[in-house]
Design a protein around this motif. Structure first.
Motif, short mmCIF file in Angstrom:
data_model
loop_
_atom_site.label_atom_id
_atom_site.label_comp_id
_atom_site.label_asym_id
_atom_site.label_seq_id
_atom_site.Cartn_x
_atom_site.Cartn_y
_atom_site.Cartn_z
N ALA A 187 0.86 -1.18 0.00
CA ALA A 187 0.00 0.00 0.00
C ALA A 187 0.89 1.23 0.00
O ALA A 187 2.10 1.18 0.18
CB ALA A 187 -0.92 -0.01 1.22
N GLY A 188 0.26 2.40 -0.16
CA GLY A 188 1.00 3.64 -0.12
C GLY A 188 1.55 3.97 -1.49
O GLY A 188 1.20 3.40 -2.51
N GLY A 189 2.50 4.95 -1.54
CA GLY A 189 3.06 5.36 -2.81
C GLY A 189 2.06 6.15 -3.63
O GLY A 189 1.15 6.78 -3.11
N THR A 203 -9.56 10.01 -7.29
CA THR A 203 -8.31 9.44 -6.79
C THR A 203 -8.64 8.19 -6.00
O THR A 203 -9.51 8.21 -5.12
CB THR A 203 -7.55 10.44 -5.90
N VAL A 204 -7.94 7.09 -6.31
CA VAL A 204 -8.15 5.82 -5.63
C VAL A 204 -6.84 5.40 -4.98
O VAL A 204 -5.82 5.26 -5.66
CB VAL A 204 -8.62 4.73 -6.62
N GLY A 205 -6.86 5.21 -3.66
CA GLY A 205 -5.66 4.80 -2.94
C GLY A 205 -5.35 3.33 -3.13
O GLY A 205 -6.22 2.53 -3.48
N THR A 226 -7.14 -0.52 -1.35
CA THR A 226 -8.44 -0.09 -0.85
C THR A 226 -9.53 -0.64 -1.76
O THR A 226 -9.27 -1.07 -2.89
CB THR A 226 -8.57 1.44 -0.80
N VAL A 227 -10.76 -0.59 -1.26
CA VAL A 227 -11.94 -0.87 -2.09
C VAL A 227 -12.68 0.45 -2.27
O VAL A 227 -13.07 1.09 -1.29
CB VAL A 227 -12.87 -1.91 -1.44
N THR A 228 -12.83 0.86 -3.52
CA THR A 228 -13.57 2.09 -3.84
C THR A 228 -14.80 1.72 -4.64
O THR A 228 -14.71 1.04 -5.68
CB THR A 228 -12.70 3.07 -4.64
N GLU A 239 -20.96 -2.20 2.89
CA GLU A 239 -20.28 -3.38 3.43
C GLU A 239 -18.81 -3.43 3.03
O GLU A 239 -17.94 -3.79 3.84
CB GLU A 239 -20.97 -4.66 2.96
N LEU A 240 -18.50 -3.08 1.79
CA LEU A 240 -17.19 -3.36 1.23
C LEU A 240 -16.26 -2.16 1.13
O LEU A 240 -15.04 -2.30 1.24
CB LEU A 240 -17.34 -3.96 -0.18
N ALA A 241 -16.81 -0.98 0.89
CA ALA A 241 -15.99 0.13 0.42
C ALA A 241 -15.28 0.89 1.55
O ALA A 241 -15.89 1.21 2.57
CB ALA A 241 -16.84 1.10 -0.40
N ASP A 242 -14.00 1.15 1.32
CA ASP A 242 -13.27 2.11 2.15
C ASP A 242 -13.64 3.52 1.74
O ASP A 242 -13.71 4.43 2.57
CB ASP A 242 -11.76 1.91 2.00
#
Length: 310
Positions: free
Chosen positions: A4-6, A31-33, A36-38, A200-203
Motif C-alpha cells: 500500500a501507499g506510494g 483518486t483511488v488509494g 483499498t476498495v472504492t 459493506e465493502l468500500a473504504d
C-alpha cells in the motif's frame, strides 16, 4: 502481496469522454488509494462504466489526465494490462468455451495465478465447469467473470456490477473474495447499484452524476454529515410545507414514496415531539414512527435526485 501507499492506484483529473454530441464523462476527478476498495455509485447514464473503460484502456479520453498504477492506459497499455484485472458488464468470453477451460486458459496467461480448482470451488463453479459459456445462467456467468478478473493476481481489479443477478449466497461469497483481495494488498474499484454492498465493502465511495464526481469519502463520513432520519407512514399527500414550518431549524422533510415520510436533522426527543404534535394537529395517525442513521441510499438520493433515469 502488493504494498500500500506510494502513488495512487488511479488518478483522474478533468477526465472527459464524448460520444458524438453526448458527453458521458465531463471533467471527472477521482483518486483511488492503493490496497483499498472504492465503490463508484451513480444513476444509469452517470458515466460510471465509461470512466472504468477509460481506466482499463478500452476508451481513449478526449481530455484530462489519467494515470492507472502510474501509467497512461492508452500509451502504456501493454505495460499496464498484465497488472490489472477487468470484469466487464458482459462479453469477453467465447460462447462455446467451457467455464473451467476458459478459467484455466486465463490462468496460464499469468506468471503467478491463483489456484484454479480452489477458485472454482470458492465461487461455486464446480457444477458448471464443463458447461459451455452460452448455456450458463446469468448468475454463473457473473461468477465466472469475477473469477477471470482475479485469477491472475492483479494489483488492481475493476469490477463492473460484480454481484448483479447473484443469489444471496453467491453475493456473500463474492464479498468475501473482495475483502480477501484487499487484505492481500489488491486495489479494487467496483461499480454497484446495491447501496448495502457499497456500505459493506468500500473504504471510499465516489458518487458520480452527469459525468462528474459530486461526492467522495468514506461511507461513515458521507452518511454522518447528513444527520439521522425519522420515518413515519400516513396518508399520501400531507402538507409538507406546514410540516417544514413546524420543524426545528436545520431539518428537512420529504415524501420519497406515497404515504412514506422522511424527516432528517438532529433526531432526538424534541424532533420526535414536534412531529407527533404536528400529526395530532393535522388529524394524522402514523402507522409507525422509526428513527435510524441516515443511510448511504438516503445520501445517494439526496445528491442525485429521485427521478428515474433511462
Amino acid at each position: 502481496m502488493h504494498a500500500a501507499g506510494g502513488t495512487p492506484a488511479v488518478e483522474a483529473a478533468g477526465l472527459v469522454k464524448r460520444y458524438g454530441t453526448v458527453t458521458a464523462v465531463d471533467g471527472l476527478d477521482l483518486t483511488v488509494g492503493r490496497a483499498t476498495v472504492t465503490a463508484v455509485l451513480g444513476p444509469n447514464g452517470a458515466g460510471k462504466t465509461t470512466t472504468l473503460e477509460c481506466c482499463e484502456g478500452y476508451r481513449r479520453p478526449d481530455a484530462g489526465r489519467l494515470r492507472v498504477l502510474g501509467l497512461d492506459p492508452v500509451t502504456q497499455g501493454a505495460e499496464l494490462r498484465p497488472r490489472i484485472g477487468v470484469m466487464l458488464q458482459s462479453g469477453g468470453v467465447y460462447p462455446g468455451v467451457r467455464a473451467a477451460e476458459m478459467l484455466r486458459h486465463m490462468a496460464r496467461l499469468h506468471a503467478h495465478p491463483l489456484d484454479v480448482p480452489a477458485l472454482i470451488d470458492r465461487l461455486g463453479l464446480g457444477s458448471c465447469g464443463r458447461t459451455p459459456y452460452r448455456r450458463l445462467s446469468g448468475g454463473q456467468r457473473q461468477r465466472l467473470a469475477l473469477a477471470l478478473a482475479v485469477v491472475g493476481r492483479p494489483e488492481l481489479v475493476f469490477l463492473d456490477e460484480p454481484t448483479a443477478g447473484l443469489d444471496p449466497q453467491a453475493r456473500r461469497a463474492a464479498w468475501d473474495l473482495v475483502r480477501e483481495l484487499r487484505a492481500d494488498g489488491v486495489t479494487v474499484v467496483l461499480t454497484t447499484h446495491h447501496m448495502e454492498e457499497a456500505e459493506e465493502l468500500a473504504d471510499e465511495v465516489a458518487i458520480v452524476d452527469a459525468g462528474r464526481v459530486i461526492a467522495q469519502g468514506t461511507p461513515a463520513a458521507l452518511c454522518g454529515g447528513a444527520g439521522d432520519v425519522l420515518r413515519f407512514t400516513g396518508r399520501p399527500g400531507l402538507d409538507l410545507a406546514s410540516l417544514l414550518a413546524a420543524l426545528p431549524d436545520g431539518c428537512d422533510a420529504a415524501e420519497p414514496s406515497p404515504g412514506s415520510y422522511r424527516v432528517t436533522g438532529d433526531v432526538g426527543p424534541r424532533l420526535l415531539a414536534t412531529v407527533t404534535a404536528w400529526c395530532a394537529q393535522h388529524g394524522v395517525l402514523p402507522d409507525r414512527i422509526t428513527t435510524q442513521r441516515h443511510s448511504l441510499e438516503d445520501v445517494f438520493l439526496d445528491l442525485t435526485g429521485k427521478d428515474l433515469r433511462s
